[in-house]
Write a protein that holds these residues in place. Structure first.
Motif, PDB file in Angstrom:
ATOM      1  N   UNK A   1       2.632   6.253  -9.016  1.00 22.56           N
ATOM      2  CA  UNK A   1       1.352   6.531  -8.503  1.00 22.56           C
ATOM      3  C   UNK A   1       0.859   5.746  -7.219  1.00 22.56           C
ATOM      4  N   UNK A   2       0.238   6.550  -6.285  1.00 25.46           N
ATOM      5  CA  UNK A   2      -0.046   6.079  -4.909  1.00 25.46           C
ATOM      6  C   UNK A   2      -1.327   5.376  -5.084  1.00 25.46           C
ATOM      7  N   UNK A   3      -2.009   4.490  -3.876  1.00 26.34           N
ATOM      8  CA  UNK A   3      -3.157   4.006  -3.863  1.00 26.34           C
ATOM      9  C   UNK A   3      -4.007   5.000  -3.412  1.00 26.34           C
ATOM     10  N   UNK A   4      -3.656   5.937  -2.640  1.00 23.79           N
ATOM     11  CA  UNK A   4      -4.454   7.156  -2.099  1.00 23.79           C
ATOM     12  C   UNK A   4      -3.714   8.207  -1.745  1.00 23.79           C
ATOM     13  N   UNK A   5      -4.323   9.512  -1.641  1.00 22.06           N
ATOM     14  CA  UNK A   5      -3.783  10.701  -1.285  1.00 22.06           C
ATOM     15  C   UNK A   5      -4.632  11.201  -0.118  1.00 22.06           C
TER      16      UNK A   5
ATOM     17  N   UNK B   1       0.816  -1.258   0.096  1.00 14.56           N
ATOM     18  CA  UNK B   1       0.025  -0.094  -0.062  1.00 14.56           C
ATOM     19  C   UNK B   1       0.824   1.228  -0.111  1.00 14.56           C
ATOM     20  N   UNK B   2       0.646   2.176  -0.797  1.00 17.31           N
ATOM     21  CA  UNK B   2       1.335   3.423  -0.814  1.00 17.31           C
ATOM     22  C   UNK B   2       0.422   4.506  -0.943  1.00 17.31           C
ATOM     23  N   UNK B   3       0.810   5.428   0.156  1.00 21.34           N
ATOM     24  CA  UNK B   3      -0.044   6.466   0.455  1.00 21.34           C
ATOM     25  C   UNK B   3       0.960   7.790   0.207  1.00 21.34           C
ATOM     26  N   UNK B   4       0.331   8.809  -0.230  1.00 20.41           N
ATOM     27  CA  UNK B   4       0.895  10.303  -0.514  1.00 20.41           C
ATOM     28  C   UNK B   4       0.039  11.045   0.622  1.00 20.41           C
ATOM     29  N   UNK B   5       0.983  11.851   1.549  1.00 23.14           N
ATOM     30  CA  UNK B   5       0.388  12.851   2.434  1.00 23.14           C
ATOM     31  C   UNK B   5       0.850  14.167   1.842  1.00 23.14           C
ATOM     32  N   UNK B   6      -0.146  15.099   1.790  1.00 20.81           N
ATOM     33  CA  UNK B   6       0.326  16.359   1.156  1.00 20.81           C
ATOM     34  C   UNK B   6      -0.072  17.624   2.283  1.00 20.81           C
ATOM     35  N   UNK B   7       1.098  18.076   2.920  1.00 25.78           N
ATOM     36  CA  UNK B   7       0.823  18.852   4.023  1.00 25.78           C
ATOM     37  C   UNK B   7       2.047  19.725   4.071  1.00 25.78           C
ATOM     38  N   UNK B   8       1.805  21.094   4.168  1.00 26.23           N
ATOM     39  CA  UNK B   8       3.067  21.957   4.555  1.00 26.23           C
ATOM     40  C   UNK B   8       2.665  22.683   5.583  1.00 26.23           C
ATOM     41  N   UNK B   9       3.238  23.369   6.232  1.00 24.90           N
ATOM     42  CA  UNK B   9       3.347  24.602   7.312  1.00 24.90           C
ATOM     43  C   UNK B   9       3.404  23.544   8.629  1.00 24.90           C
ATOM     44  N   UNK B  10       3.912  22.437   8.726  1.00 29.89           N
ATOM     45  CA  UNK B  10       3.986  21.698   9.935  1.00 29.89           C
ATOM     46  C   UNK B  10       5.435  21.312  10.189  1.00 29.89           C
ATOM     47  N   UNK B  11       5.718  20.933  11.568  1.00 33.55           N
ATOM     48  CA  UNK B  11       7.499  20.536  11.534  1.00 33.55           C
ATOM     49  C   UNK B  11       7.661  19.391  10.931  1.00 33.55           C
ATOM     50  N   UNK B  12       8.797  19.236  10.242  1.00 35.02           N
ATOM     51  CA  UNK B  12       9.070  18.091   9.751  1.00 35.02           C
ATOM     52  C   UNK B  12      10.166  17.123  10.156  1.00 35.02           C
ATOM     53  N   UNK B  13      10.644  16.152   9.649  1.00 35.30           N
ATOM     54  CA  UNK B  13      11.610  15.249  10.313  1.00 35.30           C
ATOM     55  C   UNK B  13      12.905  15.918   9.921  1.00 35.30           C
ATOM     56  N   UNK B  14      13.739  16.098  10.985  1.00 34.39           N
ATOM     57  CA  UNK B  14      14.937  16.866  10.461  1.00 34.39           C
ATOM     58  C   UNK B  14      15.694  16.858  11.781  1.00 34.39           C
TER      59      UNK B  14
ATOM     60  N   UNK C   1      -8.383   7.321  -4.980  1.00 33.36           N
ATOM     61  CA  UNK C   1      -9.274   8.072  -4.013  1.00 33.36           C
ATOM     62  C   UNK C   1      -8.549   9.192  -3.464  1.00 33.36           C
ATOM     63  N   UNK C   2      -8.939  10.314  -3.092  1.00 30.55           N
ATOM     64  CA  UNK C   2      -8.303  11.439  -2.317  1.00 30.55           C
ATOM     65  C   UNK C   2      -9.160  12.012  -1.231  1.00 30.55           C
ATOM     66  N   UNK C   3      -8.616  12.108  -0.099  1.00 25.06           N
ATOM     67  CA  UNK C   3      -9.296  12.549   1.191  1.00 25.06           C
ATOM     68  C   UNK C   3      -8.652  13.654   1.427  1.00 25.06           C
ATOM     69  N   UNK C   4      -9.537  14.566   1.831  1.00 24.86           N
ATOM     70  CA  UNK C   4      -9.236  16.042   2.308  1.00 24.86           C
ATOM     71  C   UNK C   4      -9.323  16.101   4.049  1.00 24.86           C
ATOM     72  N   UNK C   5      -8.131  16.473   4.528  1.00 22.30           N
ATOM     73  CA  UNK C   5      -8.077  16.619   6.028  1.00 22.30           C
ATOM     74  C   UNK C   5      -8.334  18.046   6.262  1.00 22.30           C
TER      75      UNK C   5
ATOM     76  N   UNK D   1      -4.770  15.357  -9.943  1.00 21.02           N
ATOM     77  CA  UNK D   1      -4.157  14.281 -10.186  1.00 21.02           C
ATOM     78  C   UNK D   1      -4.918  13.021  -9.990  1.00 21.02           C
ATOM     79  N   UNK D   2      -5.658  13.006  -8.832  1.00 21.27           N
ATOM     80  CA  UNK D   2      -6.426  11.742  -8.351  1.00 21.27           C
ATOM     81  C   UNK D   2      -7.462  11.693  -9.333  1.00 21.27           C
TER      82      UNK D   2
END
Length: 425
Positions: A106-110, A1-14, A133-137, A126-127
């Protein structure tokens, strides 16, 4: 299963990030640690919304673990939250995003966080093309937050001027496969915009909070930091973490700080963060020794201060965005068993406080100060309050529970969509 998460404005891994992870970061961390069978790509920005600094100089792909990749896009950055620079940055990020997604498998979901509007539109396009499928959080009422800033007699003009944006937002929810709300209120608003009833792809997941985002050494350092700043004379301490901007009623808080100082109440206010009103607040309280403005603080410093405090402050103005929310900072306070001082009695948070006795709602400076004086005179059972808070947090906002269910829903949505495609084949 492949997921794309699309989010800016959050602290990231670093390695240099000392800020606590937010919603997408916590979900990503949960998957990294618990689900090696799930591949995740997090599309984000190189720019820190909180420190206003670039984390990476250029757009970069970062491989983290065997099943997680972070693609950080450089849009230029911005100095102020409300600015044309920020609009330009978001537009730049979106334009690069639209090009780079064509290079990826291509992912299975965004799952795309709203806001921002441009990234959600591009992810939906794109979806649709790729039949996934694409879910809006749904996290913020945008652009309604800007309409709320307009004086009441002129709000109709704001709605007219922002109508093109409002229409674009409505189309996002109309064209999404499903919507994830941070509260039932947010989900209801999204469905109203989409002009449809709830379906099997829609769900509500609160802003779960991840504890212990620091080492023991960092916590000791944080304890020492506060030890050099805070007063030994204070019998009551009120803390705040977040944006010091126009979304909160700082005038009432400044009034309370001044009255507490004049009446020599042994109360200390610690207001952490930055924002458009920070300099104004510092100026108005510069001769008072019962308030501190430390700026941005790390995850360990947040936890340390919460343990040294008696109340966590939520001072939001009465706007739809906050009336329908249980803000992340309130959940942060609950994670440490900290009672909440909340300005919105008729909000979802206000109702939670009333129903489960996890803090106090106030209307104005007088009612705020009444709570302070009750606390100073030990007129309520602090241990019972803490027990209530811990129970509510563990049952509803613990990150492991929230994001385990969140991921399960994503998996179910992939299954629902696959079944739908088979039926239509």
């Amino acid at each position: 299963m492949k997921i794309w998460l699309v989010t800016i404005g959050e602290p990231i891994f670093h390695p240099d990030n000392k800020l606590r992870l937010h919603r997408t970061g916590i979900l990503s961390k949960y998957i990294l640690e618990n689900r090696k069978d799930v591949d995740v790509t997090w599309w984000t920005s190189t720019f820190s919304h909180f420190t206003k600094k670039q984390i990476f100089e250029n757009t970069i792909d970062c491989k983290i673990g065997t099943n997680f990749k972070m693609i950080a896009i450089n849009g230029g950055g911005y100095r102020k939250n409300v600015s044309f620079e920020r609009i330009r940055d978001h537009n730049n990020v979106n334009e690069i995003f639209k090009k780079k997604i064509l290079e990826e498998e291509k992912p299975d979901i965004i799952v795309s966080a709203f806001p921002t509007i441009g990234l959600c539109e591009s992810a939906i396009a794109y979806a649709k093309i790729n039949n996934i499928p694409i879910l809006i959080d749904y996290r913020d009422l945008w652009p309604e937050v800007y309409i709320d800033l307009i004086p009441k007699p002129f709000k109709f003009l704001g709605k007219i001027l922002l109508y093109p944006l409002i229409r674009r937002v409505n189309n996002i929810f109309l064209n999404a496969t499903g919507v994830l709300g941070v509260t039932e209120g947010f989900l209801s608003i999204a469905l109203r915009k989409a002009k449809r009833k709830k379906n099997q792809y829609d769900a509500v997941f609160p802003l779960g909070y991840l504890k212990n985002q620091y080492s023991e050494a960092e916590l000791i350092k944080a304890d020492n930091y506060w030890g050099t700043m805070l007063s030994n004379r204070a019998k009551l301490r009120i803390c705040f973490f977040g944006a010091i901007g126009y979304q909160s009623d700082w005038d009432t808080i400044v009034t309370c700080i001044k009255i507490a100082f004049d009446q020599k109440l042994p109360v200390e206010f610690v207001i952490c963060g930055s924002g458009d009103r920070l300099n104004e607040l510092v100026s108005k309280t510069q001769n008072l020794d019962n308030v501190h403005f430390p700026g941005f603080v790390s995850a360990s410093q947040i936890y340390s201060l919460m343990k040294l405090s008696d109340f966590g402050l939520c001072a939001f103005l009465s706007k739809e965005n906050y009336l329908n929310a249980i803000p992340g900072k309130s959940i942060e306070y609950m994670s440490a068993g900290l009672p909440i001082l909340n300005s919105l009695k008729n909000s979802e948070l206000g109702q939670l406080i009333t129903d489960f006795n996890i803090g106090f709602n106030y209307d104005d400076a007088d009612s705020f100060l009444s709570v302070i004086k009750l606390a100073l005179n030990s007129k309520f059972d602090k241990s019972q309050l803490k027990n209530n808070i811990n129970k509510i947090y563990n049952n509803n906002f613990d990150s492991t529970t929230v994001y385990k269910n969140y991921l399960s829903h994503i998996e179910n949505c992939i299954s629902f969509y696959s079944e739908k495609k088979l039926k239509n084949y």
